[in-house]
Design a protein around this motif. Structure first.
Motif, mmCIF file in Angstrom:
data_model
loop_
_atom_site.group_PDB
_atom_site.id
_atom_site.type_symbol
_atom_site.label_atom_id
_atom_site.label_comp_id
_atom_site.label_asym_id
_atom_site.label_seq_id
_atom_site.Cartn_x
_atom_site.Cartn_y
_atom_site.Cartn_z
ATOM 1 N N LYS A 76 35.708 79.089 58.229
ATOM 2 C CA LYS A 76 35.505 80.380 57.578
ATOM 3 C C LYS A 76 34.082 80.580 57.072
ATOM 4 C CE LYS A 76 40.347 80.563 56.077
ATOM 5 N NZ LYS A 76 41.269 80.579 54.914
ATOM 6 N N ALA A 77 33.234 79.587 57.290
ATOM 7 C CA ALA A 77 31.833 79.683 56.871
ATOM 8 C C ALA A 77 31.002 78.838 57.818
ATOM 9 C CB ALA A 77 31.665 79.214 55.420
ATOM 10 N N SER A 78 29.704 79.080 57.836
ATOM 11 C CA SER A 78 28.811 78.354 58.739
ATOM 12 C C SER A 78 28.382 77.022 58.142
ATOM 13 C CB SER A 78 27.564 79.195 59.018
ATOM 14 O OG SER A 78 26.787 79.316 57.835
ATOM 15 N N ALA A 79 27.859 76.158 58.990
ATOM 16 C CA ALA A 79 27.313 74.890 58.522
ATOM 17 C C ALA A 79 26.170 75.132 57.541
ATOM 18 C CB ALA A 79 26.838 74.059 59.707
ATOM 19 N N GLU A 80 25.397 76.177 57.788
ATOM 20 C CA GLU A 80 24.264 76.472 56.908
ATOM 21 C C GLU A 80 24.722 76.752 55.488
ATOM 22 O OE1 GLU A 80 20.556 76.702 55.531
ATOM 23 O OE2 GLU A 80 21.146 76.041 57.543
ATOM 24 N N GLU A 81 25.840 77.402 55.317
ATOM 25 C CA GLU A 81 26.355 77.657 53.965
ATOM 26 C C GLU A 81 26.751 76.358 53.280
ATOM 27 O OE1 GLU A 81 28.774 81.544 53.666
ATOM 28 O OE2 GLU A 81 28.714 81.124 55.808
ATOM 29 N N TYR A 82 27.310 75.425 54.045
ATOM 30 C CA TYR A 82 27.620 74.107 53.494
ATOM 31 C C TYR A 82 26.328 73.366 53.155
ATOM 32 C CZ TYR A 82 29.560 69.364 53.216
ATOM 33 O OH TYR A 82 29.912 68.101 52.797
ATOM 34 N N TYR A 83 25.338 73.442 54.027
ATOM 35 C CA TYR A 83 24.056 72.783 53.774
ATOM 36 C C TYR A 83 23.425 73.264 52.459
ATOM 37 C CZ TYR A 83 23.887 71.091 58.667
ATOM 38 O OH TYR A 83 24.134 70.467 59.861
ATOM 39 N N LYS A 84 23.555 74.554 52.187
ATOM 40 C CA LYS A 84 22.947 75.088 50.956
ATOM 41 C C LYS A 84 23.583 74.467 49.716
ATOM 42 C CE LYS A 84 21.471 79.521 52.907
ATOM 43 N NZ LYS A 84 21.727 80.981 52.967
ATOM 44 N N ALA A 85 24.889 74.224 49.754
ATOM 45 C CA ALA A 85 25.559 73.573 48.630
ATOM 46 C C ALA A 85 25.084 72.130 48.482
ATOM 47 C CB ALA A 85 27.072 73.626 48.826
ATOM 48 N N SER A 112 31.976 70.872 41.769
ATOM 49 C CA SER A 112 33.182 71.702 41.634
ATOM 50 C C SER A 112 32.966 73.146 42.069
ATOM 51 C CB SER A 112 33.658 71.684 40.180
ATOM 52 O OG SER A 112 33.996 70.373 39.769
ATOM 53 N N THR A 113 31.818 73.714 41.737
ATOM 54 C CA THR A 113 31.611 75.146 41.945
ATOM 55 C C THR A 113 30.831 75.489 43.211
ATOM 56 O OG1 THR A 113 29.558 75.214 40.649
ATOM 57 C CG2 THR A 113 31.643 75.535 39.452
ATOM 58 N N LYS A 114 30.144 74.511 43.785
ATOM 59 C CA LYS A 114 29.334 74.779 44.982
ATOM 60 C C LYS A 114 29.771 73.930 46.174
ATOM 61 C CE LYS A 114 25.211 76.591 42.692
ATOM 62 N NZ LYS A 114 25.864 76.815 41.381
ATOM 63 N N LEU A 115 29.743 72.614 46.031
ATOM 64 C CA LEU A 115 30.015 71.762 47.185
ATOM 65 C C LEU A 115 31.443 71.913 47.705
ATOM 66 C CD1 LEU A 115 28.717 69.497 48.984
ATOM 67 C CD2 LEU A 115 30.033 67.902 47.579
ATOM 68 N N LEU A 116 32.422 71.790 46.819
ATOM 69 C CA LEU A 116 33.809 71.812 47.299
ATOM 70 C C LEU A 116 34.205 73.165 47.891
ATOM 71 C CD1 LEU A 116 35.743 69.594 44.743
ATOM 72 C CD2 LEU A 116 34.409 68.961 46.758
ATOM 73 N N PRO A 117 33.899 74.299 47.250
ATOM 74 C CA PRO A 117 34.230 75.579 47.895
ATOM 75 C C PRO A 117 33.553 75.744 49.246
ATOM 76 C CG PRO A 117 33.755 75.916 45.574
ATOM 77 C CD PRO A 117 33.378 74.501 45.882
ATOM 78 N N ALA A 118 32.289 75.333 49.336
ATOM 79 C CA ALA A 118 31.564 75.471 50.604
ATOM 80 C C ALA A 118 32.184 74.586 51.684
ATOM 81 C CB ALA A 118 30.089 75.110 50.416
ATOM 82 N N TRP A 119 32.583 73.358 51.314
ATOM 83 C CA TRP A 119 33.194 72.463 52.279
ATOM 84 C C TRP A 119 34.538 73.004 52.762
ATOM 85 C CZ3 TRP A 119 32.861 69.295 55.999
ATOM 86 C CH2 TRP A 119 33.995 68.596 56.444
#
Length: 238
Positions: free
Chosen positions: A128-137, A114-121
């Motif tokens: 609005k964000a890089s793939a790397e930011e999604y990878y970190k989640a 809820s707090t990391k994966l979904l916002p990053a996706w």
């Protein structure tokens, strides 16, 4: 024996699919009523869910048509609440771990969804964000996975919570839909699901979730793909 369950749902909605998966896992007799989210029935908000969202459940009450909900039934909403409600109604499903530690771990995993994966996706898919930011989640959740099995070992509410979103991310990436750079989607999907390298454990988990019968029975990939192609048609336009 639990009372009558009427689920108000929508095929497009990942939150609603959580509830469908839980009901399937529990082998729970229930009635489904599809809500058109673009043209909601006038009765839905006043008689079922004032927030006018899906999923929602009408529990108990007389045996009436789903589009004529009785005031005698209890109305419940919000996907994670409904998933735990179903787990409580059908403890034999094993969706809610009996062990208090595993139960806490499942809820902590859900918090990460809820707090990391979904916002990053959502940020990444909108460009609005890089793939790397999604990878970190994704790495945050991968670090919580045991060596084998699902999020806490046996299949649980944690896996129900994440599955619909990974499935829709797969459709988006596979078809290269979204606001990220053109051509990047399939590469990101391969990185996440190859079963090798940085996301080796997560890739196996991803595959196991989508192989689950409760997922396959509640996911219409052709429908989702068609709708997402329309949704993201102009995502890369300035």
């Amino acid at each position: 024996m639990p009372d009558r369950i009427v689920l108000y749902t929508a095929k497009i909605c990942p939150f609603a699919q959580r509830t469908e998966i839980a009901l399937h896992e529990a082998k729970a007799p229930h009635i489904q009523y599809q809500i058109d989210l673009q043209n909601k029935p006038e009765w839905y908000a006043p008689k079922v869910n004032p927030a006018s969202k899906v999923p929602a459940i009408a529990y108990g009450g007389p045996d009436v048509p789903a589009d004529q909900p009785s005031p005698e039934s209890v109305k419940l909403a919000e996907s994670l609440i409904l998933v735990e409600f179903i787990a409580d109604l059908f403890p034999e499903s094993g969706l809610l771990p009996a062990d208090p530690v595993q139960r806490a771990q499942a809820r902590f995993f859900i918090d990460g969804v809820s707090t990391k994966l979904l916002p990053a996706w959502f940020q990444y898919s909108q460009g609005k964000a890089s793939a790397e930011e999604y990878y970190k989640a994704v790495e945050h959740l991968q670090a919580l996975l045991p060596a084998q099995g699902f999020a806490v070992g046996a299949y649980s509410i944690a896996d129900v919570a994440i599955t619909p979103f990974l499935a829709r991310a797969r459709v988006t990436l596979l078809n290269d839909l979204g606001g990220y750079p053109q051509g990047e989607g399939p590469k990101v999907l391969a990185e996440l699901t190859s079963g090798n390298g940085r996301f080796a454990r997560f890739g196996k988990y991803f595959d196991d979730l989508l192989a689950r019968e409760s997922f396959k029975a509640t996911f219409d990939e052709a429908y989702i793909t068609e709708r997402y192609k329309a949704r993201y048609a102009n995502a890369r336009q300035a």
